[in-house]
Write a protein that holds these residues in place. Sequence first.
Motif, PDB file in Angstrom:
ATOM      1  N   PHE A 122       0.862  -1.184   0.000  1.00 20.90           N
ATOM      2  CA  PHE A 122       0.000   0.000   0.000  1.00 20.90           C
ATOM      3  C   PHE A 122       0.891   1.223   0.000  1.00 20.90           C
ATOM      4  O   PHE A 122       1.876   1.286   0.728  1.00 20.90           O
ATOM      5  CB  PHE A 122      -0.873  -0.046   1.250  1.00 20.90           C
ATOM      6  CG  PHE A 122      -1.850   1.084   1.399  1.00 20.90           C
ATOM      7  CD1 PHE A 122      -3.156   0.939   0.989  1.00 20.90           C
ATOM      8  CD2 PHE A 122      -1.472   2.278   1.973  1.00 20.90           C
ATOM      9  CE1 PHE A 122      -4.076   1.972   1.153  1.00 20.90           C
ATOM     10  CE2 PHE A 122      -2.363   3.317   2.135  1.00 20.90           C
ATOM     11  CZ  PHE A 122      -3.671   3.157   1.719  1.00 20.90           C
ATOM     12  N   ASP A 123       0.573   2.228  -0.812  1.00 22.67           N
ATOM     13  CA  ASP A 123       1.426   3.408  -0.939  1.00 22.67           C
ATOM     14  C   ASP A 123       0.572   4.658  -1.082  1.00 22.67           C
ATOM     15  O   ASP A 123      -0.002   4.922  -2.136  1.00 22.67           O
ATOM     16  CB  ASP A 123       2.352   3.251  -2.149  1.00 22.67           C
ATOM     17  CG  ASP A 123       3.405   4.358  -2.229  1.00 22.67           C
ATOM     18  OD1 ASP A 123       3.402   5.246  -1.358  1.00 22.67           O
ATOM     19  OD2 ASP A 123       4.226   4.329  -3.158  1.00 22.67           O
ATOM     20  N   PHE A 124       0.443   5.419   0.001  1.00 22.94           N
ATOM     21  CA  PHE A 124      -0.219   6.715  -0.011  1.00 22.94           C
ATOM     22  C   PHE A 124       0.811   7.751   0.425  1.00 22.94           C
ATOM     23  O   PHE A 124       1.869   7.416   0.956  1.00 22.94           O
ATOM     24  CB  PHE A 124      -1.407   6.731   0.957  1.00 22.94           C
ATOM     25  CG  PHE A 124      -2.740   6.509   0.315  1.00 22.94           C
ATOM     26  CD1 PHE A 124      -2.952   5.429  -0.523  1.00 22.94           C
ATOM     27  CD2 PHE A 124      -3.798   7.378   0.549  1.00 22.94           C
ATOM     28  CE1 PHE A 124      -4.177   5.202  -1.104  1.00 22.94           C
ATOM     29  CE2 PHE A 124      -5.027   7.161  -0.034  1.00 22.94           C
ATOM     30  CZ  PHE A 124      -5.230   6.069  -0.863  1.00 22.94           C
ATOM     31  N   TYR A 125       0.501   9.011   0.229  1.00 21.73           N
ATOM     32  CA  TYR A 125       1.389  10.046   0.746  1.00 21.73           C
ATOM     33  C   TYR A 125       1.491   9.956   2.261  1.00 21.73           C
ATOM     34  O   TYR A 125       2.562   9.996   2.849  1.00 21.73           O
ATOM     35  CB  TYR A 125       0.879  11.426   0.336  1.00 21.73           C
ATOM     36  CG  TYR A 125       1.433  11.927  -0.970  1.00 21.73           C
ATOM     37  CD1 TYR A 125       2.425  11.243  -1.653  1.00 21.73           C
ATOM     38  CD2 TYR A 125       0.956  13.104  -1.531  1.00 21.73           C
ATOM     39  CE1 TYR A 125       2.931  11.706  -2.846  1.00 21.73           C
ATOM     40  CE2 TYR A 125       1.458  13.587  -2.725  1.00 21.73           C
ATOM     41  CZ  TYR A 125       2.445  12.885  -3.381  1.00 21.73           C
ATOM     42  OH  TYR A 125       2.935  13.346  -4.570  1.00 21.73           O
ATOM     43  N   GLU A 126       0.333   9.834   2.898  1.00 26.91           N
ATOM     44  CA  GLU A 126       0.313   9.802   4.360  1.00 26.91           C
ATOM     45  C   GLU A 126      -1.075   9.400   4.832  1.00 26.91           C
ATOM     46  O   GLU A 126      -2.084   9.753   4.233  1.00 26.91           O
ATOM     47  CB  GLU A 126       0.674  11.175   4.938  1.00 26.91           C
ATOM     48  CG  GLU A 126       0.808  11.189   6.446  1.00 26.91           C
ATOM     49  CD  GLU A 126       1.244  12.546   6.961  1.00 26.91           C
ATOM     50  OE1 GLU A 126       2.244  12.611   7.677  1.00 26.91           O
ATOM     51  OE2 GLU A 126       0.573  13.544   6.631  1.00 26.91           O
ATOM     52  N   LEU A 127      -1.113   8.618   5.918  1.00 30.18           N
ATOM     53  CA  LEU A 127      -2.370   8.252   6.561  1.00 30.18           C
ATOM     54  C   LEU A 127      -2.362   8.789   7.987  1.00 30.18           C
ATOM     55  O   LEU A 127      -1.346   8.701   8.677  1.00 30.18           O
ATOM     56  CB  LEU A 127      -2.543   6.731   6.593  1.00 30.18           C
ATOM     57  CG  LEU A 127      -2.850   6.026   5.274  1.00 30.18           C
ATOM     58  CD1 LEU A 127      -2.867   4.515   5.491  1.00 30.18           C
ATOM     59  CD2 LEU A 127      -4.174   6.491   4.693  1.00 30.18           C
TER      60      LEU A 127
END
Length: 288
Positions: free
Chosen positions: A68-73
């Motif tokens: 999983f790769d998001f900028y930030e959670l």
Amino acid sequence: MKLTKKQLIERWTPELKDAITQRWESGVIGESPFGLTDEGRHDFRGCNAEVYVEFRNLDLANYDFSYFDFYELKFRNCQLKNWFCEKLKCPIQFWGSTITDSIFLNSDISSSSFGPFLIRCNFIKCKLYDMYSAGSVFEDCLIANCKVQHMPATISYIRTKFVGPLHRFYFCQKIEYCDFTEAQFDDCEFRGGTDIGSVFSASHHVVLEPSKKAEFCKEVLLDSKTILTARQYSMAEVYFDNWSRGDSVIDVIDEEGFGYFKTPEEWLVFVNFIVDTDKKYQALHGNV
């Protein structure tokens, strides 16, 4: 059939990513379009998007965020349980949140923050650079073979097991019944008057490993075949810290914070001093 990393990522079409991004930006995590994994977790494996999202006041159980790769959670005042994250690459901010029974495996969660509580969580072969903590407590956790730089001194550890190299771990808060039998210390510090004697068992032995750049000390240590208990190692750290402020027995302090002794003889004198001091301490307290 088990999906590959490529298949997990490619199944998220632009339409699905747009839909999940809009939903998450509204503060609703919802269900995965792919249902549950074979282990019964909500299947968000392979999802990636260029967006910052924040969830508040939610109970979030049984999620899989592998690949999983998001900028930030961000999770604020949430309860997270039974998460599995393999090769997750994303800073995660846990503010006022509790994480239990979760596994982070081969994940890059640098620049993350945890707290206040992590219970029965495993961090295995993770990258934990530039972590932040404001009084977090790791309880019944495992930290194994992780890459760490400057682990905050504001974390407390209770019944936590450490495996592999501990590089620049700073211990200052509560440390109770932790297991360091399979750990190797490298430029670690015990600060703030931590009662090391109540933390380590005398049977817990670790090899005193100096900074990688302190090659002279390292060679002398190996030649002397000296093994210190973990408590003796922490005592050595305290003495090093005091001497580095001006005592002439130290010649140079490198950028890693480890001291060079002038001669091999001075190093062996120091080691013997630590061992003898520890024996006297144990004798006075009726432990030997």
